[in-house]
Scaffold this active site. Structure first.
Site, short mmCIF file in Angstrom:
data_model
loop_
_atom_site.label_atom_id
_atom_site.label_comp_id
_atom_site.label_asym_id
_atom_site.label_seq_id
_atom_site.Cartn_x
_atom_site.Cartn_y
_atom_site.Cartn_z
N GLU A 196 0.80 -1.22 0.00
CA GLU A 196 0.00 0.00 0.00
C GLU A 196 0.83 1.27 0.00
O GLU A 196 0.46 2.27 0.64
CB GLU A 196 -0.93 0.00 1.22
CG GLU A 196 -0.23 0.06 2.58
CD GLU A 196 0.15 -1.30 3.16
OE1 GLU A 196 0.46 -1.36 4.37
OE2 GLU A 196 0.14 -2.29 2.41
N HIS B 111 -8.33 -3.64 -1.03
CA HIS B 111 -7.58 -3.76 0.23
C HIS B 111 -6.50 -2.68 0.32
O HIS B 111 -6.38 -1.98 1.33
CB HIS B 111 -6.95 -5.15 0.32
CG HIS B 111 -6.18 -5.38 1.58
ND1 HIS B 111 -6.75 -5.93 2.72
CD2 HIS B 111 -4.89 -5.14 1.91
CE1 HIS B 111 -5.84 -6.01 3.67
NE2 HIS B 111 -4.69 -5.53 3.20
N GLU B 112 -5.70 -2.54 -0.75
CA GLU B 112 -4.61 -1.56 -0.71
C GLU B 112 -5.17 -0.14 -0.68
O GLU B 112 -4.58 0.74 -0.04
CB GLU B 112 -3.68 -1.76 -1.91
CG GLU B 112 -3.12 -3.17 -2.08
CD GLU B 112 -2.53 -3.76 -0.81
OE1 GLU B 112 -2.04 -3.00 0.06
OE2 GLU B 112 -2.54 -5.00 -0.67
N HIS C 226 -6.07 0.80 2.79
CA HIS C 226 -4.89 1.19 3.58
C HIS C 226 -4.62 2.69 3.53
O HIS C 226 -3.90 3.22 4.38
CB HIS C 226 -3.65 0.45 3.07
CG HIS C 226 -3.37 -0.83 3.77
ND1 HIS C 226 -3.21 -0.91 5.15
CD2 HIS C 226 -3.19 -2.09 3.31
CE1 HIS C 226 -2.94 -2.16 5.49
NE2 HIS C 226 -2.94 -2.90 4.39
N GLU D 131 -3.98 -3.91 9.66
CA GLU D 131 -4.55 -4.91 8.76
C GLU D 131 -5.99 -5.32 9.10
O GLU D 131 -6.79 -5.58 8.20
CB GLU D 131 -3.65 -6.14 8.71
CG GLU D 131 -2.29 -5.87 8.10
CD GLU D 131 -2.34 -5.41 6.65
OE1 GLU D 131 -3.43 -5.50 6.03
OE2 GLU D 131 -1.31 -4.95 6.14
N ASP E 213 7.90 -9.79 10.71
CA ASP E 213 7.20 -10.62 9.73
C ASP E 213 6.46 -11.78 10.39
O ASP E 213 5.48 -12.30 9.84
CB ASP E 213 8.19 -11.19 8.70
CG ASP E 213 8.48 -10.19 7.59
OD1 ASP E 213 7.97 -9.06 7.67
OD2 ASP E 213 9.23 -10.53 6.66
N TYR F 136 -4.93 -9.95 10.24
CA TYR F 136 -5.88 -9.64 9.18
C TYR F 136 -7.30 -10.10 9.53
O TYR F 136 -8.24 -9.30 9.58
CB TYR F 136 -5.46 -10.32 7.87
CG TYR F 136 -4.22 -9.75 7.21
CD1 TYR F 136 -4.33 -8.97 6.07
CD2 TYR F 136 -2.94 -10.02 7.71
CE1 TYR F 136 -3.20 -8.46 5.44
CE2 TYR F 136 -1.81 -9.51 7.09
CZ TYR F 136 -1.94 -8.73 5.97
OH TYR F 136 -0.82 -8.22 5.36
#
Length: 617
Positions: A286, A310-311, A314, A333, A390, A398
């Protein structure tokens, strides 16, 4: 004249709003951040002026990062670096002493620069190295057109420090300008105001006037073109993909309008998408004003463009209001998945939105099973100290985040919830927040205001899923499940009854094969629907997963899987398939494929698969 005046007033409002937010930042107190060595409460960067050369022959970016800083009577300022060659440092235009600390495998090396109480500007002359993880240098053969090389960056979560020396914490926001020099036959684009055509000399100038976190600073360089969809939306891609991308993403302006109708004005002026080569490790990233996207979402029927929604979402949750630390990743998220599904519902109806939500719910169940031995990792608020952030980028943030917000919406009522979210985005625009501050805001402005009781702390700070979870239903998916059950029982299927199925229905059909499905039944389905040669990457991925899991070898599927894994670098896709190999005790087979595929992967993907398969280079 009237239209020009409106635009001018709008621009003035945006600039004024940004200025107010910058002023607010002067009063900000920063929290302890385990993934950055910076000490922002002592001295913090506020604006970056980047002047760099991109050398494809040497595969090096070199140049100068100059920062305006806010100095709280400090004698030093600390930047994050990793695998960078630091050549020279200046403070207010004069040479300044500096030192690089001990290397940490996750965090890199702190760059400590000596300053005085009056220092307002620092500059770092540097070069990237062959260990720089954010950069992926692609040969011409690794691109769609196969005529010119390509470069892209991926900064999330803590990789921007590998190509720019910077204070790499999401709570630290900066504006930036950049001058980027590239070969004359290529175009450079960034997460900033972008060119629409190539320059004659290969020099590009960029400006990002809204303050953003370091992980959102992004660069791509390649033989790309631009094609507008509307005055504020459009696509960049290689020549062979530009028309396909333009057609696939033609609803982008409609998405922006739907998003604004839900939660307020789009504050980034432009929303463009660049389609990157297939090695890009994520579905999308994003980066403000310019979303980076994988070509795997070009299906020919707009069926996978939920990723664009979705992006876009953001632009509010993540870019406008950002998680202060990676322990608060769900704030980025979970909100974005909720917003994405609301956009899809507004454009394509509740049934499609529920199908997307149910697929996410199934993903969540899969991750909960995977994390059964580490229940703390199923909390929304994480503790990632000493770990790579990560590790927290999975379905918990999410889809549990989404489920929490959907349950909250159903409890308080959609109308109240929308008013609350719109105010939340507006009041926190261009700032960062953490979980605790959000909970306080939620209690004050929604729950206590309407005298509503809700188990917020259980959702956020406890493992697993609370019992008051929203129950998501889809009539279309129930029909799919009945069709699958009938096939398993009778070994026959009426192909005509599936003619109107959407790709999401097919994904649901394939991913829900029972463990008892036979190779013969897999072959029947493949012969009927040609799954092995599907042109939809999502269907292909779940089919290949099932083929590996159930040892199906028909229609030359093994060769197709190997080709897919070698050409596609999207981490979710390749991880899913390699996990199936591991689960099926076919690790040696997987390693043979991976050895050939790994040079095509970005470091983000390669690091994940290295650990999964126990691969050592």
């Amino acid at each position: 004249m009237k239209k020009t005046l409106i635009i001018a007033l709008s621009t003035l409002f945006i600039v004024s709003n940004c200025a107010e937010k910058k002023e607010e930042q002067k009063m900000q107190t920063y929290v302890n951040e385990p993934h950055s060595c910076a000490k922002p409460n002592e001295a913090v960067i506020t604006h970056l002026n980047l002047d760099i050369d991109v050398d494809f022959d040497k595969k090096i970016i070199s140049g100068t990062a100059t920062y305006d800083i806010r100095n709280n009577n400090a004698t030093e300022i600390v930047l994050d670096t990793k695998h960078l060659n630091i050549i020279n440092v200046q403070a207010d235009g004069k040479g300044a002493p500096f030192k690089l600390g001990e290397i940490d495998e996750q965090l890199g090396r702190p760059l400590t620069i000596t300053i005085n109480e009056g220092t307002q500007k620092i500059s770092v002359l540097y070069k990237t190295t062959d260990k720089t993880e954010a950069l992926q240098w692609l040969s011409a053969q690794q691109t769609a057109d196969k005529t010119h090389p390509f470069l892209f960056t991926q900064g999330q979560a803590i990789l921007t420090r590998t190509w720019i020396p910077i204070q790499d914490s999401p709570q630290i926001r900066v504006t930036y300008n950049a001058t980027v020099k590239v070969p004359k036959d290529l175009m450079a684009v960034m997460s900033a105001e972008n060119p629409k055509a190539k320059t004659a000399d290969g020099v590009y100038n960029f400006k990002m006037q809204q303050p953003i976190s370091a992980y959102l600073i992004a660069l791509a360089v390649g033989d790309i073109e631009y094609k507008a969809i509307s005055d504020r939306t459009g696509v960049y891609a290689e020549k062979s993909l530009i028309n396909k991308a333009h057609t696939e993403f033609s609803d982008m302006e409609k998405m922006v309008v739907a998003a604004e109708n839900l939660y307020g004005a789009y504050d980034w002026d432009q929303f463009d998408v660049i389609v990157l080569p297939p090695s890009f490790p994520f579905g999308g990233m994003e980066n403000p004003r310019l979303t980076f996207a994988t070509p795997t979402i070009i299906a020919g029927d707009k069926s996978l463009t939920t990723l664009i929604a979705h992006e876009l979402a953001h632009s509010w949750s993540g870019n406008l209001v950002t998680n202060a630390t990676w322990d608060d990743f769900w704030l980025n998220e979970g909100f974005t998945v909720y917003f994405e599904i609301r956009i899809m519902e507004a454009l394509y109806g509740k049934e499609r939105a529920n199908m997307l939500a149910l697929i996410g719910r199934q993903d969540l169940d899969d991750v909960l099973k995977t994390l059964k031995d580490s229940p703390n990792d199923t909390k929304l608020k994480l503790d990632l100290d000493g770990r790579n952030p990560d590790d927290g980028m999975n379905s918990i943030a999410y889809d549990k985040g989404y489920l929490f917000l959907r349950t909250l919406e159903e409890t308080v009522g959609r109308k109240r919830f929308d008013v609350f979210l719109k105010a939340y985005f507006k009041e926190h625009a261009f700032s960062t927040t953490n979980t605790e501050d959000f909970v306080a805001y939620l209690n004050k402005n929604l729950l206590e205001k309407h005298n509503i009781s809700f188990n917020t702390k259980e959702w956020i700070y406890s493992p697993g899923i609370p019992t008051n979870q929203s129950i998501i239903q889809s009539d279309a998916f129930e029909n799919v499940e009945n069709t699958l059950k009938a096939f398993i029982n009778t070994n026959t299927i009426d192909a005509q009854s599936t003619n109107d199925w959407t790709p999401h229905e097919w994904v649901h059909f394939v991913r829900n094969f029972p463990e008892t499905i036979t190779v013969e039944q897999m072959e029947t389905l493949d012969n009927t629907f040609n799954f092995t040669n599907s042109t939809n990457s999502y269907i292909t991925m779940v089919w290949y997963e099932q083929a590996v899991t159930h040892n199906y070898h028909g229609q030359d599927v093994d060769a197709k899987i190997a080709e897919f894994l070698t050409t596609v670098g999207r981490r979710w896709y390749v991880t899913t398939i390699f996990k199936a190999y591991k689960k099926s005790d076919r690790v040696e087979e997987a390693l043979e494929i991976y050895k050939k595929a790994r040079p095509n992967y970005h470091s983000v993907t390669a690091n994940t698969i290295d650990e999964l398969l126990g691969y050592k280079s």
